[in-house]
Motif scaffolding. Structure first.
Motif, PDB file in Angstrom:
ATOM      1  N   SER A   1       0.985  -1.208  -0.213  1.00  0.00           N
ATOM      2  CA  SER A   1      -0.086   0.037   0.008  1.00  0.00           C
ATOM      3  C   SER A   1       0.843   1.417   0.090  1.00  0.00           C
ATOM      4  O   SER A   1       2.052   1.233   0.558  1.00  0.00           O
ATOM      5  N   ILE A   2       0.444   2.213  -0.702  1.00  0.00           N
ATOM      6  CA  ILE A   2       0.878   3.610  -0.748  1.00  0.00           C
ATOM      7  C   ILE A   2      -0.064   4.709  -0.375  1.00  0.00           C
ATOM      8  O   ILE A   2      -0.985   4.976  -1.172  1.00  0.00           O
TER       9      ILE A   2
ATOM     10  N   LYS B   1       0.481   8.474   9.725  1.00  0.00           N
ATOM     11  CA  LYS B   1       0.557   9.381  10.605  1.00  0.00           C
ATOM     12  C   LYS B   1       1.899   9.166  10.963  1.00  0.00           C
ATOM     13  O   LYS B   1       2.532   8.052  10.940  1.00  0.00           O
ATOM     14  N   GLY B   2       2.556  10.321  11.382  1.00  0.00           N
ATOM     15  CA  GLY B   2       3.868  10.099  12.000  1.00  0.00           C
ATOM     16  C   GLY B   2       4.948   9.787  10.663  1.00  0.00           C
ATOM     17  O   GLY B   2       4.752   9.896   9.570  1.00  0.00           O
ATOM     18  N   ASP B   3       6.036   9.153  11.400  1.00  0.00           N
ATOM     19  CA  ASP B   3       7.105   8.732  10.279  1.00  0.00           C
ATOM     20  C   ASP B   3       7.331   7.364  10.239  1.00  0.00           C
ATOM     21  O   ASP B   3       8.410   7.010   9.559  1.00  0.00           O
ATOM     22  N   GLN B   4       6.445   6.689  10.251  1.00  0.00           N
ATOM     23  CA  GLN B   4       6.499   5.164  10.094  1.00  0.00           C
ATOM     24  C   GLN B   4       6.393   5.139   8.304  1.00  0.00           C
ATOM     25  O   GLN B   4       6.032   6.120   7.751  1.00  0.00           O
ATOM     26  N   ALA B   5       7.059   4.110   7.641  1.00  0.00           N
ATOM     27  CA  ALA B   5       6.676   3.829   6.338  1.00  0.00           C
ATOM     28  C   ALA B   5       7.371   4.908   5.429  1.00  0.00           C
ATOM     29  O   ALA B   5       6.823   5.155   4.425  1.00  0.00           O
ATOM     30  N   GLN B   6       8.522   5.385   5.974  1.00  0.00           N
ATOM     31  CA  GLN B   6       9.048   6.350   5.029  1.00  0.00           C
ATOM     32  C   GLN B   6      10.030   5.612   3.686  1.00  0.00           C
ATOM     33  O   GLN B   6      10.475   4.687   3.905  1.00  0.00           O
ATOM     34  N   TYR B   7       9.965   6.387   2.595  1.00  0.00           N
ATOM     35  CA  TYR B   7      10.883   6.074   1.685  1.00  0.00           C
ATOM     36  C   TYR B   7      12.497   6.097   2.254  1.00  0.00           C
ATOM     37  O   TYR B   7      12.809   7.072   3.014  1.00  0.00           O
ATOM     38  N   PRO B   8      13.499   5.196   1.861  1.00  0.00           N
ATOM     39  CA  PRO B   8      13.238   4.390   0.675  1.00  0.00           C
ATOM     40  C   PRO B   8      12.974   2.849   1.084  1.00  0.00           C
ATOM     41  O   PRO B   8      12.866   2.269   0.326  1.00  0.00           O
ATOM     42  N   ASP B   9      12.701   2.649   2.496  1.00  0.00           N
ATOM     43  CA  ASP B   9      12.638   1.350   2.848  1.00  0.00           C
ATOM     44  C   ASP B   9      10.841   1.065   2.987  1.00  0.00           C
ATOM     45  O   ASP B   9      10.456   0.017   2.791  1.00  0.00           O
ATOM     46  N   GLY B  10      10.071   2.027   3.341  1.00  0.00           N
ATOM     47  CA  GLY B  10       8.866   1.828   3.698  1.00  0.00           C
ATOM     48  C   GLY B  10       8.925   1.158   5.027  1.00  0.00           C
ATOM     49  O   GLY B  10       9.565   0.935   5.945  1.00  0.00           O
ATOM     50  N   ALA B  11       7.780   0.561   5.350  1.00  0.00           N
ATOM     51  CA  ALA B  11       7.458  -0.363   6.308  1.00  0.00           C
ATOM     52  C   ALA B  11       7.289  -1.842   5.774  1.00  0.00           C
ATOM     53  O   ALA B  11       6.444  -2.213   5.014  1.00  0.00           O
TER      54      ALA B  11
END
Ligand SMILES: [Zn+2]
Length: 462
Positions: A165-166, A170-180
């Motif tokens: 999913s893209i 909220k917050g800083d989880q799932a940031q590029y380049p790794d995502g979550a």
């Protein structure tokens, strides 16, 4: 029967933290799921009868425990303790956002039935500027899970594949380049099934080119994102000649889906495209039919009316405003709530399900153009045609005042005067009126809080 039992349903939830609670109890999910398997095939009349039974319960509860509704019902000369007929129902005034915005606590029940679990709270960050607070219960969370599963079952998703999913986080989880990266699809699916992995990327700080690079590393089975973002990803996929052979389905959420999105995404990925219609305030409103492009109203969750401006119900083929009443939220019942969207009523579906049909969801009032004549409509300003005139990456059109339109653009290079003139003519002809039109150039057009991209916004209120 879900409708009749909901107010008494015992969820037997332990006192651990709120949304995780349901996750411990697959059995509490299976029971209503089984009921949904049956109720989808009931006749429309049967469904309506059950809904009115439950609406009677909701109204009595609201009358007894929320002074706002007591006054409202008394003014309409309705005593819900005697039951409710459809004629009486239509006398209840429509509830709008500003009725409870800023005074949400006055809509919180003074006595939640015990079996509904504890009260939680969500703030809708949606696309509107002023958020509202909604009180929920563990029971409404359970229903959210159950309808999520119904959507998966209807569309026969293969849980062994990877879910990607893209969207907004909220917050800083799932940031590029790794995502979550997660080992499973999470709740509710993992409660009942072995699943493959899932991964997620936060849309708010990641441009489309980076998203596509990330997506190429994922081997996606299912891609879930917003229609506007899917369109941009699809175009870049075509430009770069990329292939995603593992992809089974594109799942769209959160925004209105138009034909351009369907066409370009089909061209890029050649997979089924499935949309859902939900809202933070009330949960799932309609799911796409497993066999057709139309949507089935989730009548076990909500009573949905599609109404003309004068309050009469729309017939198939007619467009009206979407008015919803929650059937299971006894913490903060929303009764005849105009959610701000419009939809077109459909004919009964040939799949055999008795759940009522919407042919199209048309979006929000604030996305309607207002003509100086007073007429209103949803303008369609396909990006495709505009890019034939000039190298445009993003566009957003804002009606600032009744006669003034601002066209916000991000472009690959500065546009020439001649290109601007051509664009102006095309946009004005699509809008159907000689507005004063100005161009504003930006590096990037941001999504609103909540991740939605609005192609057209009107600031005019008539
Ligand atoms: Zn159907």
């Amino acid at each position: 029967m879900i409708f009749a039992q909901a107010s008494r349903l015992k969820t037997h939830l332990p006192t651990t933290t709120f949304p995780a609670v349901v996750s411990n109890y697959p059995a509490t999910i299976l029971a209503p799921l089984y009921q949904l398997e049956q109720s989808q095939w009931w006749s429309p009349q049967q469904i309506l009868e059950k809904q009115f039974q439950q609406l009677g319960n909701v109204l009595s509860h609201a009358y007894n425990t929320i002074p706002f509704y007591k006054t409202r019902l008394e003014n309409a000369r309705i005593d819900p303790r005697q039951g409710i007929t459809s004629e009486q129902w239509r006398k209840i005034p429509i509830l709008v956002r500003r009725d409870f915005q800023g005074k949400e606590q006055q809509f919180l029940t003074s006595a939640l039935p015990k079996g509904h679990g504890r009260v939680g709270e969500i703030t809708t960050s949606g696309s509107t500027a002023e958020p509202i607070k909604i009180y929920t219960t563990e029971l409404t969370q359970l229903f959210w899970n159950v309808f999520t599963l119904r959507d998966h079952y209807w569309h026969k998703r293969d849980f062994r594949k990877k879910l990607v999913s893209i969207r907004f986080f909220k917050g800083d989880q799932a940031q590029y380049p790794d995502g979550a990266n997660m080992a499973t699809w999470g709740n509710p699916v993992q409660l009942l099934h072995h699943t493959g992995p899932s991964c997620a990327l936060d849309i708010k700080k990641t441009d489309v080119s980076d998203q596509l690079a990330w997506l190429s590393r994922q081997e996606p089975g299912y891609l879930l994102t917003y229609p506007s973002n899917a369109l941009e990803l699809a175009k870049l996929t075509l430009d770069r000649g990329l292939k995603f052979p593992s992809l089974q389905e594109l799942r769209l959420i959160g925004e209105v889906v138009d034909q351009e999105v369907l066409d370009i995404c089909a061209q890029a990925w050649n997979v089924p495209i499935v949309d859902v219609y939900s809202a933070n305030e009330v949960g799932y409103i309609a799911l796409q039919c497993p066999e057709h492009r139309n949507y089935h109203i989730q009548s076990e969750n909500l009573y949905v009316e599609i109404l003309h401006e004068n309050g009469t119900p729309c017939a198939p083929g007619e467009v009206g405003k979407v008015v919803v009443s929650t059937l299971h939220n006894f913490a903060m019942p929303l009764i005849r709530y105009a959610i701000g969207d419009y939809a077109e009523v459909g004919e009964p579906c040939s799949c055999g399900r008795g759940l009522p049909v919407l042919d199209r969801i048309l979006g929000r009032t604030r996305n309607m153009l207002v003509l100086p004549t007073g007429e209103k409509y949803w303008p369609i300003l396909g990006l495709e045609e505009l890019t034939k005139i000039a190298p445009i990456r993003q566009r957003q059109v804002v009606q600032r005042m009744l006669h003034d339109i601002e066209v916000r653009l991000t472009t690959e290079r500065p546009l020439t005067r001649a290109e601007e003139d051509k664009l102006r003519e095309m946009i004005l002809s699509k809008l159907g009126y000689r507005f004063n039109l100005s161009f504003v150039y930006l590096d990037r057009i941001e999504r609103s809080a909540g991740g939605k991209f609005e192609e057209f916004i009107s600031k005019v209120t008539l």
